[in-house]
Structure formats: C-alpha cells, structure tokens
Enzyme design. Structure first.
Site, PDB file in Angstrom:
ATOM      1  N   SER A 121       7.308  58.510  67.126  1.00  0.00           N
ATOM      2  CA  SER A 121       6.314  59.586  67.062  1.00  0.00           C
ATOM      3  C   SER A 121       4.974  59.207  67.684  1.00  0.00           C
ATOM      4  O   SER A 121       4.174  60.074  68.006  1.00  0.00           O
ATOM      5  CB  SER A 121       6.094  60.020  65.604  1.00  0.00           C
ATOM      6  OG  SER A 121       5.461  58.992  64.863  1.00  0.00           O
TER       7      SER A 121
ATOM      8  N   LYS B 283      -0.077  57.755  62.378  1.00  0.00           N
ATOM      9  CA  LYS B 283      -0.442  58.909  63.197  1.00  0.00           C
ATOM     10  C   LYS B 283      -1.868  58.726  63.722  1.00  0.00           C
ATOM     11  O   LYS B 283      -2.619  57.865  63.265  1.00  0.00           O
ATOM     12  CB  LYS B 283      -0.373  60.218  62.392  1.00  0.00           C
ATOM     13  CG  LYS B 283       0.981  60.527  61.752  1.00  0.00           C
ATOM     14  CD  LYS B 283       2.048  60.836  62.771  1.00  0.00           C
ATOM     15  CE  LYS B 283       3.391  61.129  62.075  1.00  0.00           C
ATOM     16  NZ  LYS B 283       4.500  61.277  63.046  1.00  0.00           N
TER      17      LYS B 283
END
Length: 266
Positions: free
Chosen positions: A50, A91
């Site tokens: 990701s 993230k």
C-alpha cells in the site's frame, strides 16, 4: 645508542596508549550508537504494497518513536486504530485537523484547503486517486492515504464513518525515517510540496548521526586494533636491520685488525 633506544621505547609506549584509547572510544561510539538507535527507533516490516513505490512489501524500516502531536503533513506514520483492524499500519498523512481534503483537481492532484499538492512519490501516469472524494478532518485527527492509490485501503474506505476516515493523533506511535533493508532503500524524504502549507513539514530524526557514530566506532576499533601488529612488524624490521649493521661493522673491524698484524711482521 642508548638515547635512541629510549626514544624508540617512548614512541612505542605512546603509540600503545593512543591505540588503546582509539579502541576504547570506538567501542563507546559503536555500542552507544546501537543503544541510541534502540531507544529512538523501532524496526518494522512493511506488510503490504500500500505504500509502494516509497516502501515495498517486506521492507525493513526504521520508525522514530514520536507522539501524535509531532506529526506533520507528508509524514509516513505507524498507527493502530480499532476502526482499521486494531493492527499496526503504515500510511502517509495528507491532512491534519481543520483541513479540507479533496481529489482531484483538473490535473489529477490532491488538494488541501484548495491548494493543489504535487506528490512525486506516487507512481507516474495516474491521478492522486482513481475515485474522487472529499473530507473535512476534525481537530486532533489525521487523514491518511497509501502511496499506492489504486489498491491502498486507507481513509477513503472509511469516509462514511465518524471522523470521515480520519484517525486520532494518539493512534500514532512512530514515523518512518529510513529503509534499513534492502540496503539501497535509504532515507525517507519529507515531501517539499507540503512545506508551504501551515505547520510545514517535520525534520528528519537522528538516523544519520546514529549511523555516523557506529561507522566512526568501527573505524577507530579496527585502526586501534591494527596498531599492535603493524608496530610489532616495524620493530622487528628495525631490529633485524640493527643486527645486520652491527655484524657488518664487527666484520670490518676484524679484517682491519688482521691487516695491521701482517704489516708489523718482521
């Protein structure tokens, strides 16, 4: 002859003291660097793609232990939130409390409070998000996106939940500073595109200083340890040369003495 021997012995003792000091200082730097790193940094293994291409699945990263109050836009953080599965996740922060986040403008860019943000860390050739979205970030919260925008499960997936996909600052435990493995990963740069926004960007942690201390320690330890064998070989060579010189001088004197006896014979 005696003065020269004393001088050489003094230099030898000084060299031994300095080499021992170098090894001692090197050990302090080497071990201190590792201890400092263990206190400041937490190693993590990135579980998914990701955050590609910035960090890849399986990369071993160093994350500086921080509090959520230290987080700035553009930081890549490690956080844990029950809404997201109650597991550590990695993230990038693109919005903080009070921000209006939207995507995308006419050039396919993310906007923060109406200001377009260039994101050079994204894969080239696509928009900042394949689907448009907008969110208002509550105070004390963070809006997080993965760098692999096509498949990242991030704040966009949680837009309909309380906080419009954001997580509290208190959920953050660390901020990525470097990729430790593979070795060519290097430092994680702060994106300059967020620097012009209020609050600016964060400063890198002390990873360079820690690596420098460890490297300097290795050099001093090896250099100090090498002094003994090098000095020993040098002393042995000088000793052999001295012995050879004395033998030659003795032989010359003996020959000269023989000629003197012969010339005095009747």
């Amino acid at each position: 002859m005696g003065g020269t021997g004393r001088s050489g012995g003094g230099r030898g003792r000084l060299g031994s003291v300095l080499s021992g000091l170098a090894v001692a200082v090197g050990c302090v730097l080497f071990l201190g660097g590792f201890v400092w790193g263990a206190v400041v940094y937490q190693p993590y293994t990135v579980p998914t793609r990701s955050m590609s291409p910035t960090v890849q699945a399986g990369d071993r990263v160093l994350a500086e232990r921080i509090s959520g109050d230290e987080v700035r836009r553009g930081d890549i953080v490690v956080f844990t939130d029950s809404t997201w599965g109650d597991l550590p996740m990695v993230k990038r922060v693109v919005g903080i409390g009070g921000d209006e986040i939207a995507c995308c403008d006419a050039q396919g860019r993310l906007t923060v409070n109406g200001t377009p943000v260039d994101e050079p860390y994204l894969s080239a050739g696509g928009p900042a998000s394949p689907q448009g979205f907008g969110a208002s970030v509550p105070e004390g919260q963070l809006f997080l996106l993965g760098d692999e925008r096509m498949g990242s499960v991030d704040s966009r997936v949680h837009l309909q939940e309380p906080g419009e996909g954001s997580v509290p600052r208190s959920a953050v435990s660390a901020r990525l500073d470097a990729v430790a493995w593979p070795l060519d990963g290097g430092l994680v740069e702060r994106p300059a595109s967020f620097a012009a926004l209020p609050g600016g960007i964060s400063q890198p942690g002390p990873v360079r200083l820690i690596v420098g201390a460890i490297a300097a320690g290795v050099v001093l330890i090896l250099g100090g340890a090498a002094y003994g064998p090098v000095a020993g070989r040098r002393a042995a060579r000088m000793s052999r040369r001295g012995s050879s010189g004395r033998a030659t001088a003795g032989g010359g004197a003996a020959r000269g003495g023989g000629r003197g006896v012969t010339s005095d014979a009747p």
